[in-house]
Motif scaffolding. Sequence first.
Motif, PDB file in Angstrom:
ATOM      1  N   ALA A 142     -40.652 -14.357  10.993  1.00 18.93           N
ATOM      2  CA  ALA A 142     -39.797 -13.242  10.556  1.00 18.93           C
ATOM      3  C   ALA A 142     -40.454 -11.908  10.888  1.00 18.93           C
ATOM      4  CB  ALA A 142     -39.514 -13.342   9.057  1.00 18.93           C
ATOM      5  N   ALA A 143     -41.765 -11.820  10.668  1.00 16.51           N
ATOM      6  CA  ALA A 143     -42.476 -10.571  10.977  1.00 16.51           C
ATOM      7  C   ALA A 143     -42.402 -10.263  12.470  1.00 16.51           C
ATOM      8  CB  ALA A 143     -43.931 -10.665  10.526  1.00 16.51           C
ATOM      9  N   GLU A 144     -42.503 -11.274  13.311  1.00  9.46           N
ATOM     10  CA  GLU A 144     -42.411 -11.078  14.754  1.00  9.46           C
ATOM     11  C   GLU A 144     -41.008 -10.609  15.157  1.00  9.46           C
ATOM     12  OE1 GLU A 144     -43.357 -10.613  18.562  1.00  9.46           O
ATOM     13  OE2 GLU A 144     -44.797 -11.093  16.996  1.00  9.46           O
ATOM     14  N   GLN A 145     -39.982 -11.175  14.533  1.00  5.30           N
ATOM     15  CA  GLN A 145     -38.612 -10.757  14.838  1.00  5.30           C
ATOM     16  C   GLN A 145     -38.375  -9.312  14.403  1.00  5.30           C
ATOM     17  OE1 GLN A 145     -36.524 -13.919  12.803  1.00  5.30           O
ATOM     18  NE2 GLN A 145     -35.990 -14.890  14.746  1.00  5.30           N
ATOM     19  N   VAL A 146     -38.890  -8.950  13.243  1.00  5.63           N
ATOM     20  CA  VAL A 146     -38.733  -7.574  12.759  1.00  5.63           C
ATOM     21  C   VAL A 146     -39.493  -6.620  13.672  1.00  5.63           C
ATOM     22  CG1 VAL A 146     -39.312  -6.006  10.869  1.00  5.63           C
ATOM     23  CG2 VAL A 146     -38.255  -8.214  10.375  1.00  5.63           C
ATOM     24  N   HIS A 147     -40.690  -6.993  14.073  1.00  5.22           N
ATOM     25  CA  HIS A 147     -41.486  -6.154  14.970  1.00  5.22           C
ATOM     26  C   HIS A 147     -40.753  -5.946  16.294  1.00  5.22           C
ATOM     27  CE1 HIS A 147     -44.565  -5.512  18.125  1.00  5.22           C
ATOM     28  NE2 HIS A 147     -45.009  -4.638  17.248  1.00  5.22           N
ATOM     29  N   SER A 148     -40.199  -7.010  16.850  1.00  7.26           N
ATOM     30  CA  SER A 148     -39.457  -6.902  18.113  1.00  7.26           C
ATOM     31  C   SER A 148     -38.261  -5.963  17.968  1.00  7.26           C
ATOM     32  CB  SER A 148     -38.960  -8.272  18.560  1.00  7.26           C
ATOM     33  OG  SER A 148     -40.038  -9.117  18.816  1.00  7.26           O
TER      34      SER A 148
ATOM     35  N   ALA B 290     -31.654   5.560  13.030  1.00  2.00           N
ATOM     36  CA  ALA B 290     -31.302   4.316  13.727  1.00  2.00           C
ATOM     37  C   ALA B 290     -31.425   3.119  12.783  1.00  2.00           C
ATOM     38  CB  ALA B 290     -32.202   4.126  14.945  1.00  2.00           C
ATOM     39  N   ILE B 291     -32.478   3.087  11.985  1.00  2.35           N
ATOM     40  CA  ILE B 291     -32.683   1.976  11.047  1.00  2.35           C
ATOM     41  C   ILE B 291     -31.593   1.994   9.973  1.00  2.35           C
ATOM     42  CG2 ILE B 291     -34.237   1.038   9.286  1.00  2.35           C
ATOM     43  CD1 ILE B 291     -35.175   0.490  12.107  1.00  2.35           C
ATOM     44  N   ASP B 292     -31.214   3.188   9.511  1.00  2.00           N
ATOM     45  CA  ASP B 292     -30.191   3.303   8.473  1.00  2.00           C
ATOM     46  C   ASP B 292     -28.773   3.152   9.014  1.00  2.00           C
ATOM     47  OD1 ASP B 292     -32.103   3.682   6.565  1.00  2.00           O
ATOM     48  OD2 ASP B 292     -31.926   5.867   6.512  1.00  2.00           O
TER      49      ASP B 292
ATOM     50  N   VAL C 165     -35.690  -0.676  18.861  1.00  2.00           N
ATOM     51  CA  VAL C 165     -35.063   0.536  18.330  1.00  2.00           C
ATOM     52  C   VAL C 165     -35.806   1.772  18.825  1.00  2.00           C
ATOM     53  CG1 VAL C 165     -34.675   1.853  16.205  1.00  2.00           C
ATOM     54  CG2 VAL C 165     -34.048  -0.551  16.303  1.00  2.00           C
ATOM     55  N   LEU C 166     -37.120   1.725  18.776  1.00  2.00           N
ATOM     56  CA  LEU C 166     -37.921   2.871  19.215  1.00  2.00           C
ATOM     57  C   LEU C 166     -37.712   3.158  20.697  1.00  2.00           C
ATOM     58  CD1 LEU C 166     -39.975   4.992  18.353  1.00  2.00           C
ATOM     59  CD2 LEU C 166     -41.774   3.383  18.945  1.00  2.00           C
ATOM     60  N   SER C 167     -37.646   2.115  21.514  1.00  2.00           N
ATOM     61  CA  SER C 167     -37.461   2.342  22.950  1.00  2.00           C
ATOM     62  C   SER C 167     -36.048   2.828  23.276  1.00  2.00           C
ATOM     63  CB  SER C 167     -37.769   1.067  23.733  1.00  2.00           C
ATOM     64  OG  SER C 167     -36.854   0.055  23.400  1.00  2.00           O
TER      65      SER C 167
ATOM     66  N   ALA D 207     -30.989  -2.814  14.748  1.00  2.00           N
ATOM     67  CA  ALA D 207     -31.748  -1.906  13.883  1.00  2.00           C
ATOM     68  C   ALA D 207     -31.838  -2.455  12.464  1.00  2.00           C
ATOM     69  CB  ALA D 207     -31.164  -0.513  13.934  1.00  2.00           C
ATOM     70  N   GLY D 208     -31.459  -1.659  11.481  1.00  2.00           N
ATOM     71  CA  GLY D 208     -31.606  -2.050  10.082  1.00  2.00           C
ATOM     72  C   GLY D 208     -30.776  -3.271   9.721  1.00  2.00           C
ATOM     73  N   ALA D 209     -29.603  -3.394  10.291  1.00  2.00           N
ATOM     74  CA  ALA D 209     -28.754  -4.550   9.991  1.00  2.00           C
ATOM     75  C   ALA D 209     -29.400  -5.836  10.493  1.00  2.00           C
ATOM     76  CB  ALA D 209     -27.381  -4.375  10.632  1.00  2.00           C
ATOM     77  N   ARG D 210     -30.035  -5.771  11.658  1.00  2.00           N
ATOM     78  CA  ARG D 210     -30.719  -6.953  12.204  1.00  2.00           C
ATOM     79  C   ARG D 210     -31.923  -7.313  11.337  1.00  2.00           C
ATOM     80  NH1 ARG D 210     -30.501 -11.672  14.522  1.00  2.00           N
ATOM     81  NH2 ARG D 210     -32.384 -12.153  15.656  1.00  2.00           N
ATOM     82  N   ILE D 211     -32.656  -6.335  10.887  1.00  2.00           N
ATOM     83  CA  ILE D 211     -33.822  -6.588  10.029  1.00  2.00           C
ATOM     84  C   ILE D 211     -33.373  -7.204   8.708  1.00  2.00           C
ATOM     85  CG2 ILE D 211     -35.679  -5.451   8.739  1.00  2.00           C
ATOM     86  CD1 ILE D 211     -35.825  -3.458  11.135  1.00  2.00           C
ATOM     87  N   ARG D 212     -32.315  -6.661   8.130  1.00  2.00           N
ATOM     88  CA  ARG D 212     -31.790  -7.226   6.883  1.00  2.00           C
ATOM     89  C   ARG D 212     -31.343  -8.674   7.100  1.00  2.00           C
ATOM     90  NH1 ARG D 212     -27.853  -3.797   5.683  1.00  2.00           N
ATOM     91  NH2 ARG D 212     -26.266  -5.093   6.625  1.00  2.00           N
ATOM     92  N   TYR D 213     -30.703  -8.956   8.226  1.00  2.00           N
ATOM     93  CA  TYR D 213     -30.266 -10.312   8.542  1.00  2.00           C
ATOM     94  C   TYR D 213     -31.464 -11.259   8.660  1.00  2.00           C
ATOM     95  CZ  TYR D 213     -28.255 -14.231  11.099  1.00  2.00           C
ATOM     96  OH  TYR D 213     -27.874 -15.490  11.491  1.00  2.00           O
ATOM     97  N   VAL D 214     -32.538 -10.789   9.284  1.00  2.00           N
ATOM     98  CA  VAL D 214     -33.741 -11.624   9.415  1.00  2.00           C
ATOM     99  C   VAL D 214     -34.272 -11.993   8.041  1.00  2.00           C
ATOM    100  CG1 VAL D 214     -36.176 -11.605  10.130  1.00  2.00           C
ATOM    101  CG2 VAL D 214     -34.402 -10.834  11.714  1.00  2.00           C
ATOM    102  N   PHE D 215     -34.352 -11.021   7.143  1.00  2.00           N
ATOM    103  CA  PHE D 215     -34.904 -11.301   5.808  1.00  2.00           C
ATOM    104  C   PHE D 215     -33.940 -12.103   4.936  1.00  2.00           C
ATOM    105  CE2 PHE D 215     -37.750  -7.503   6.479  1.00  2.00           C
ATOM    106  CZ  PHE D 215     -38.906  -8.251   6.535  1.00  2.00           C
ATOM    107  N   GLN D 216     -32.685 -11.694   4.910  1.00  2.00           N
ATOM    108  CA  GLN D 216     -31.741 -12.307   3.974  1.00  2.00           C
ATOM    109  C   GLN D 216     -31.204 -13.647   4.449  1.00  2.00           C
ATOM    110  OE1 GLN D 216     -28.758  -9.364   3.086  1.00  2.00           O
ATOM    111  NE2 GLN D 216     -30.062  -8.359   1.581  1.00  2.00           N
ATOM    112  N   ASN D 217     -31.124 -13.846   5.742  1.00  2.00           N
ATOM    113  CA  ASN D 217     -30.532 -15.097   6.219  1.00  2.00           C
ATOM    114  C   ASN D 217     -31.580 -16.030   6.829  1.00  2.00           C
ATOM    115  OD1 ASN D 217     -28.419 -13.080   5.966  1.00  2.00           O
ATOM    116  ND2 ASN D 217     -27.074 -14.687   6.707  1.00  2.00           N
ATOM    117  N   LEU D 218     -32.229 -15.578   7.879  1.00  2.00           N
ATOM    118  CA  LEU D 218     -33.138 -16.461   8.599  1.00  2.00           C
ATOM    119  C   LEU D 218     -34.361 -16.851   7.770  1.00  2.00           C
ATOM    120  CD1 LEU D 218     -33.025 -14.789  12.131  1.00  2.00           C
ATOM    121  CD2 LEU D 218     -31.650 -16.679  11.254  1.00  2.00           C
TER     122      LEU D 218
END
Length: 196
Positions: free
Chosen positions: A172-178, A90-92, A183-185, A105-116
């Motif tokens: 950012a950590a909170e957004q990634v955690h959410s 799912a992350i990949d 994804v897990l649920s 999933a992974g695309a959202r996490i990458r967006y959080v780090f690279q953009n936000l």
Amino acid sequence: AEAKFFASRPEYAPIAAQCGTAFLERRLSDLLAAHIRRTLPALSDQISTLKTSAAEELRSYGAAPAAGLDGKRVYLLQALGNVARAFNDAIDGNRAAVASHELNAGARIRYVFQNLLQKRLGEIELSVSTLDIRTALTNASGVGASLFIPEAAFELLIRGQIAKLRDPVLQAAEQVHSELVRVLSALDVPELHRYP
């Protein structure tokens, strides 16, 4: 004695064969047998249906763990491995149901780090004035002059700059955690449905 009583009385004599506990026993036995013959096929069908549905439900739970502690450990490791593989897929972005209307999933996490996060960090002014550096070095040197930059001065200057980064990084950590929890649920792994 009972049969003699009914046969000897004129009011019971015509129906003496239908009186007494022996007749009652035969009649009730016939009624019970007839009722069983009528209801047994429906009852048998109902039991078969319930048995089939119970077997299907049991199959949906997967194989039972082997008996003993080692069998349970093996089953637990396999279940965790299946969940980890599904989570990694799912992350990949390798799962079948990839959404096309939003990042996940992974695309959202990458967006959080690279953009936000990058944007928020870019808005922070990380600068130390020359006066602050001189003051920190002088304070760290104390009475005597120092050939090398004291570590305490460096830590003092850096600590202030790092504190400015704290809030954006925690957001950012909170957004990634959410996103990871979401994804897990959303994983479709039988082990997660078997043990909610």
